[in-house]
Design a protein around this motif. Structure first.
Motif, PDB file in Angstrom:
ATOM      1  N   CYS A  98       0.827  -1.211   0.000  1.00 62.88           N
ATOM      2  CA  CYS A  98       0.000   0.000   0.000  1.00 62.88           C
ATOM      3  C   CYS A  98       0.860   1.259   0.000  1.00 62.88           C
ATOM      4  O   CYS A  98       0.520   2.259  -0.646  1.00 62.88           O
ATOM      5  CB  CYS A  98      -0.933  -0.018   1.212  1.00 62.88           C
ATOM      6  N   GLU A  99       1.965   1.222   0.707  1.00 66.80           N
ATOM      7  CA  GLU A  99       2.879   2.364   0.699  1.00 66.80           C
ATOM      8  C   GLU A  99       3.412   2.614  -0.709  1.00 66.80           C
ATOM      9  O   GLU A  99       3.499   3.763  -1.176  1.00 66.80           O
ATOM     10  CB  GLU A  99       4.025   2.114   1.670  1.00 66.80           C
ATOM     11  N   ALA A 100       3.775   1.536  -1.406  1.00 71.63           N
ATOM     12  CA  ALA A 100       4.269   1.676  -2.774  1.00 71.63           C
ATOM     13  C   ALA A 100       3.180   2.177  -3.717  1.00 71.63           C
ATOM     14  O   ALA A 100       3.436   3.026  -4.591  1.00 71.63           O
ATOM     15  CB  ALA A 100       4.819   0.334  -3.255  1.00 71.63           C
ATOM     16  N   LEU A 101       1.969   1.684  -3.576  1.00 76.69           N
ATOM     17  CA  LEU A 101       0.862   2.149  -4.416  1.00 76.69           C
ATOM     18  C   LEU A 101       0.612   3.645  -4.236  1.00 76.69           C
ATOM     19  O   LEU A 101       0.393   4.373  -5.209  1.00 76.69           O
ATOM     20  CB  LEU A 101      -0.412   1.370  -4.088  1.00 76.69           C
ATOM     21  N   CYS A 102       0.650   4.085  -2.996  1.00 72.36           N
ATOM     22  CA  CYS A 102       0.441   5.509  -2.733  1.00 72.36           C
ATOM     23  C   CYS A 102       1.578   6.347  -3.315  1.00 72.36           C
ATOM     24  O   CYS A 102       1.357   7.461  -3.807  1.00 72.36           O
ATOM     25  CB  CYS A 102       0.311   5.753  -1.230  1.00 72.36           C
ATOM     26  N   ALA A 103       2.791   5.799  -3.281  1.00 73.97           N
ATOM     27  CA  ALA A 103       3.942   6.535  -3.810  1.00 73.97           C
ATOM     28  C   ALA A 103       3.837   6.712  -5.320  1.00 73.97           C
ATOM     29  O   ALA A 103       4.069   7.803  -5.852  1.00 73.97           O
ATOM     30  CB  ALA A 103       5.235   5.818  -3.438  1.00 73.97           C
ATOM     31  N   VAL A 104       3.504   5.643  -6.042  1.00 73.88           N
ATOM     32  CA  VAL A 104       3.482   5.736  -7.506  1.00 73.88           C
ATOM     33  C   VAL A 104       2.262   6.488  -8.027  1.00 73.88           C
ATOM     34  O   VAL A 104       2.227   6.868  -9.202  1.00 73.88           O
ATOM     35  CB  VAL A 104       3.543   4.337  -8.153  1.00 73.88           C
ATOM     36  N   THR A 105       1.241   6.698  -7.176  1.00 71.03           N
ATOM     37  CA  THR A 105       0.056   7.454  -7.599  1.00 71.03           C
ATOM     38  C   THR A 105      -0.002   8.841  -6.968  1.00 71.03           C
ATOM     39  O   THR A 105      -0.977   9.562  -7.159  1.00 71.03           O
ATOM     40  CB  THR A 105      -1.231   6.692  -7.237  1.00 71.03           C
ATOM     41  N   ALA A 107       1.353  11.576  -7.675  1.00 71.85           N
ATOM     42  CA  ALA A 107       1.258  12.699  -8.613  1.00 71.85           C
ATOM     43  C   ALA A 107      -0.119  12.804  -9.256  1.00 71.85           C
ATOM     44  O   ALA A 107      -0.423  13.817  -9.898  1.00 71.85           O
ATOM     45  CB  ALA A 107       2.328  12.557  -9.695  1.00 71.85           C
ATOM     46  N   ARG A 108      -0.927  11.787  -9.114  1.00 75.37           N
ATOM     47  CA  ARG A 108      -2.284  11.832  -9.663  1.00 75.37           C
ATOM     48  C   ARG A 108      -3.151  12.779  -8.835  1.00 75.37           C
ATOM     49  O   ARG A 108      -2.937  12.950  -7.628  1.00 75.37           O
ATOM     50  CB  ARG A 108      -2.916  10.439  -9.621  1.00 75.37           C
ATOM     51  N   PRO A 109      -4.169  13.373  -9.443  1.00 80.26           N
ATOM     52  CA  PRO A 109      -5.091  14.217  -8.665  1.00 80.26           C
ATOM     53  C   PRO A 109      -5.766  13.403  -7.565  1.00 80.26           C
ATOM     54  O   PRO A 109      -5.999  12.198  -7.708  1.00 80.26           O
ATOM     55  CB  PRO A 109      -6.103  14.675  -9.716  1.00 80.26           C
ATOM     56  N   ALA A 110      -6.077  14.071  -6.479  1.00 84.34           N
ATOM     57  CA  ALA A 110      -6.747  13.383  -5.374  1.00 84.34           C
ATOM     58  C   ALA A 110      -8.062  12.762  -5.827  1.00 84.34           C
ATOM     59  O   ALA A 110      -8.430  11.665  -5.380  1.00 84.34           O
ATOM     60  CB  ALA A 110      -6.987  14.362  -4.224  1.00 84.34           C
ATOM     61  N   GLU A 111      -8.760  13.450  -6.731  1.00 87.70           N
ATOM     62  CA  GLU A 111     -10.031  12.918  -7.221  1.00 87.70           C
ATOM     63  C   GLU A 111      -9.816  11.596  -7.965  1.00 87.70           C
ATOM     64  O   GLU A 111     -10.656  10.699  -7.885  1.00 87.70           O
ATOM     65  CB  GLU A 111     -10.699  13.934  -8.154  1.00 87.70           C
ATOM     66  N   TRP A 112      -8.716  11.485  -8.694  1.00 86.40           N
ATOM     67  CA  TRP A 112      -8.405  10.254  -9.415  1.00 86.40           C
ATOM     68  C   TRP A 112      -8.195   9.111  -8.435  1.00 86.40           C
ATOM     69  O   TRP A 112      -8.748   8.021  -8.586  1.00 86.40           O
ATOM     70  CB  TRP A 112      -7.140  10.476 -10.259  1.00 86.40           C
ATOM     71  N   ALA A 114      -9.198   8.873  -5.322  1.00 82.65           N
ATOM     72  CA  ALA A 114     -10.430   8.559  -4.592  1.00 82.65           C
ATOM     73  C   ALA A 114     -11.386   7.742  -5.449  1.00 82.65           C
ATOM     74  O   ALA A 114     -12.043   6.811  -4.968  1.00 82.65           O
ATOM     75  CB  ALA A 114     -11.103   9.848  -4.127  1.00 82.65           C
ATOM     76  N   GLU A 115     -11.465   8.068  -6.740  1.00 85.77           N
ATOM     77  CA  GLU A 115     -12.377   7.323  -7.615  1.00 85.77           C
ATOM     78  C   GLU A 115     -11.870   5.911  -7.880  1.00 85.77           C
ATOM     79  O   GLU A 115     -12.660   4.956  -7.933  1.00 85.77           O
ATOM     80  CB  GLU A 115     -12.562   8.081  -8.927  1.00 85.77           C
ATOM     81  N   VAL A 116     -10.569   5.754  -8.044  1.00 84.73           N
ATOM     82  CA  VAL A 116     -10.021   4.401  -8.190  1.00 84.73           C
ATOM     83  C   VAL A 116     -10.332   3.591  -6.930  1.00 84.73           C
ATOM     84  O   VAL A 116     -10.750   2.434  -7.006  1.00 84.73           O
ATOM     85  CB  VAL A 116      -8.501   4.445  -8.452  1.00 84.73           C
ATOM     86  N   ALA A 117     -10.136   4.209  -5.769  1.00 86.03           N
ATOM     87  CA  ALA A 117     -10.416   3.517  -4.509  1.00 86.03           C
ATOM     88  C   ALA A 117     -11.874   3.097  -4.434  1.00 86.03           C
ATOM     89  O   ALA A 117     -12.196   1.975  -4.020  1.00 86.03           O
ATOM     90  CB  ALA A 117     -10.063   4.426  -3.334  1.00 86.03           C
ATOM     91  N   ARG A 118     -12.776   3.987  -4.833  1.00 89.14           N
ATOM     92  CA  ARG A 118     -14.205   3.664  -4.774  1.00 89.14           C
ATOM     93  C   ARG A 118     -14.536   2.496  -5.688  1.00 89.14           C
ATOM     94  O   ARG A 118     -15.311   1.591  -5.329  1.00 89.14           O
ATOM     95  CB  ARG A 118     -15.037   4.886  -5.168  1.00 89.14           C
ATOM     96  N   ARG A 119     -13.943   2.489  -6.875  1.00 87.24           N
ATOM     97  CA  ARG A 119     -14.231   1.413  -7.825  1.00 87.24           C
ATOM     98  C   ARG A 119     -13.647   0.083  -7.349  1.00 87.24           C
ATOM     99  O   ARG A 119     -14.244  -0.979  -7.560  1.00 87.24           O
ATOM    100  CB  ARG A 119     -13.691   1.779  -9.211  1.00 87.24           C
ATOM    101  N   VAL A 120     -12.478   0.128  -6.731  1.00 87.54           N
ATOM    102  CA  VAL A 120     -11.925  -1.096  -6.153  1.00 87.54           C
ATOM    103  C   VAL A 120     -12.824  -1.592  -5.025  1.00 87.54           C
ATOM    104  O   VAL A 120     -13.129  -2.787  -4.914  1.00 87.54           O
ATOM    105  CB  VAL A 120     -10.488  -0.857  -5.646  1.00 87.54           C
ATOM    106  N   ALA A 121     -13.278  -0.667  -4.171  1.00 85.70           N
ATOM    107  CA  ALA A 121     -14.153  -1.035  -3.053  1.00 85.70           C
ATOM    108  C   ALA A 121     -15.446  -1.675  -3.547  1.00 85.70           C
ATOM    109  O   ALA A 121     -15.974  -2.596  -2.921  1.00 85.70           O
ATOM    110  CB  ALA A 121     -14.460   0.193  -2.206  1.00 85.70           C
ATOM    111  N   ASP A 122     -15.955  -1.187  -4.673  1.00 92.45           N
ATOM    112  CA  ASP A 122     -17.192  -1.744  -5.215  1.00 92.45           C
ATOM    113  C   ASP A 122     -17.028  -3.184  -5.682  1.00 92.45           C
ATOM    114  O   ASP A 122     -18.015  -3.896  -5.850  1.00 92.45           O
ATOM    115  CB  ASP A 122     -17.678  -0.888  -6.393  1.00 92.45           C
ATOM    116  N   THR A 141      -7.691   5.842  -0.586  1.00 93.62           N
ATOM    117  CA  THR A 141      -8.641   6.800  -0.009  1.00 93.62           C
ATOM    118  C   THR A 141      -7.941   7.728   0.980  1.00 93.62           C
ATOM    119  O   THR A 141      -8.139   8.950   0.954  1.00 93.62           O
ATOM    120  CB  THR A 141      -9.778   6.054   0.701  1.00 93.62           C
ATOM    121  N   ARG A 142      -7.133   7.160   1.845  1.00 88.58           N
ATOM    122  CA  ARG A 142      -6.409   7.980   2.822  1.00 88.58           C
ATOM    123  C   ARG A 142      -5.439   8.924   2.129  1.00 88.58           C
ATOM    124  O   ARG A 142      -5.317  10.095   2.521  1.00 88.58           O
ATOM    125  CB  ARG A 142      -5.665   7.080   3.808  1.00 88.58           C
ATOM    126  N   SER A 143      -4.760   8.426   1.109  1.00 89.77           N
ATOM    127  CA  SER A 143      -3.786   9.289   0.429  1.00 89.77           C
ATOM    128  C   SER A 143      -4.470  10.453  -0.265  1.00 89.77           C
ATOM    129  O   SER A 143      -3.883  11.531  -0.416  1.00 89.77           O
ATOM    130  CB  SER A 143      -2.983   8.480  -0.593  1.00 89.77           C
TER     131      SER A 143
END
Length: 400
Positions: A98-105, A107-112, A114-122, A141-143
């Motif tokens: 999870c630390e690595a995932l947050c690091a490589v993402t 630079a992405r917008p927070a909205e991006w 959050a939406e990826v997180a929501r779709r994974v959660a679904d 989501t936290r990041s």
């Protein structure tokens, strides 16, 4: 050597951290190139393996590479949810991923994110092993500093995977997800063994019910919302196992007199069909409301009628004790006698005998019409029980 060659080597070596570092150094063009190579590399790696499976470290590296290079929200979420990249390690092993995932993402917008997180959660399903999906969705989501997803799978995952009871007070998802505990099917089953798990896992730091109760006591959570949540969950129905945890939380909150009074009608509504543990809880609250003088004639009749038709002898005995104790003191002998006749048809001889004794004890305080009702109801009793009814209620009948 191309950027893809370096990343491929890191993936093949199962070097997640090197993969993450190399991905973060890519420009947009190189990211697109790497993203296009990843699906094919999975097939090549599977073909080269002995049984067609990927080892865990390689899957972690692939997940990180995809998260950091795939630009589309839907495509990124789909990549993280691929079944052939589904990990099976314990929650303590997900922290590095999870630390690595947050690091490589990052630079992405927070909205991006959050939406990826929501779709994974679904995509989290209650009947499957979904620990990695939950942890990845939560980390993104936290990041992003976003509100947590509220899908059923994410809520159940939060209760089982996401946070230890001792950590609830500081959890950023607390305020959003606590109300969902009472709405999402699956929470009761997931927390049914809350006490048992606390007994063998000292790291949990107690039970969920105990921690929520403590937070309510400290004013961190709204105890009214917790009590209303428990009662509403009881009213929705369910098995004894699925409602066990909610009963533990309700008892831990220990409703005050005012809180019992505010919910007495709901407690009465639980008496006819709730599992016995919930019905017993409700009966205690109804009797308490009665001791406070809050049970009117209509509610009393509804409660007594529901209890005396229950199949559990324990509940019927408790109801008989309550009716006997309060018949004269609450000036409701006649409603009590009418209710008692329901037990005359019970299959349990000891319950019929007790109902007859209670009826006879209060017979002298009943009017003519009620006395007649009791005599008529006793017609189906064995002779040994009909005779005391006939004697107490003023009619002598021949032995059968």
């Amino acid at each position: 050597m191309s950027a893809w060659d370096d990343i491929r080597k890191a993936i093949d070596a199962g070097d997640r951290d090197t993969t993450a570092r190399l991905v973060m150094e890519l420009d947009n063009t190189a990211r697109r190139t790497v993203a296009g190579q990843l699906p094919g590399r999975i097939g090549e790696m599977r073909a080269a393996s002995q049984y067609g499976f990927l080892w865990q470290e390689a899957m972690e590296s692939l997940l990180v590479a995809g998260a950091g290079t795939i630009s589309g929200v839907v495509a990124a979420a789909t990549w993280l949810c691929r079944r052939d990249l589904r990990l099976w390690w314990s929650r303590d092993r997900y922290a590095g991923l999870c630390e690595a995932l947050c690091a490589v993402t990052a630079a992405r917008p927070a909205e991006w994110r959050a939406e990826v997180a929501r779709r994974v959660a679904d995509r989290i399903r209650l009947t499957e092993g979904n620990s990695p999906l939950w942890h990845m969705a939560a980390a993104l989501t936290r990041s992003a500093g976003a509100r947590p997803p509220v899908s059923d799978g994410f809520v159940v995952g939060w209760a089982t995977e996401g946070v230890r009871p001792r950590e609830l007070a500081e959890d950023p998802f607390l305020d959003t997800l606590v109300p969902k505990l009472f709405e999402v099917d699956g929470v009761g089953a997931a927390l049914a063994d809350d006490r048992a798990r606390a007994g063998w896992d000292d790291a949990r730091g107690g039970t969920w019910a105990g921690s929520l109760t403590a937070l309510a006591r400290a004013g961190r959570l709204d105890r009214t919302a917790l009590l209303d949540g428990c009662v509403s969950r009881f009213l929705r129905g369910g098995t004894a196992r699925n409602l066990r945890w909610f009963a533990q939380l309700h008892d831990g909150l220990a409703p005050t007199d005012d809180e019992t009074a505010a919910r007495v009608r709901d407690y009465v509504r639980l008496l006819p069909a709730a599992p016995s543990t919930v019905a017993d809880l409700a009966l205690k609250q109804v009797r308490r409301a009665d001791d406070l003088g809050l049970l009117d004639a209509e509610l009393f009749g509804e409660a007594a009628g529901a209890l005396l038709f229950r199949p559990e002898k324990k509940l019927v005995r408790a109801a008989l004790t309550w009716l006997d104790r309060t018949a004269r003191g609450r000036d409701r002998v006649e409603p009590t006698l009418r209710a008692l006749t329901a037990v005359f048809g019970s299959d349990a001889l000891d319950l019929r005998e007790r109902a007859v004794k209670i009826a006879a004890r209060h017979a002298a305080h009943a009017g003519g019409s009620v006395r007649a009702e009791v005599r008529d109801a006793a017609a189906g009793l064995p002779a040994a029980l009909r005779e005391p009814v006939a004697e107490a209620f003023g009619e002598i009948e021949a032995a059968a």
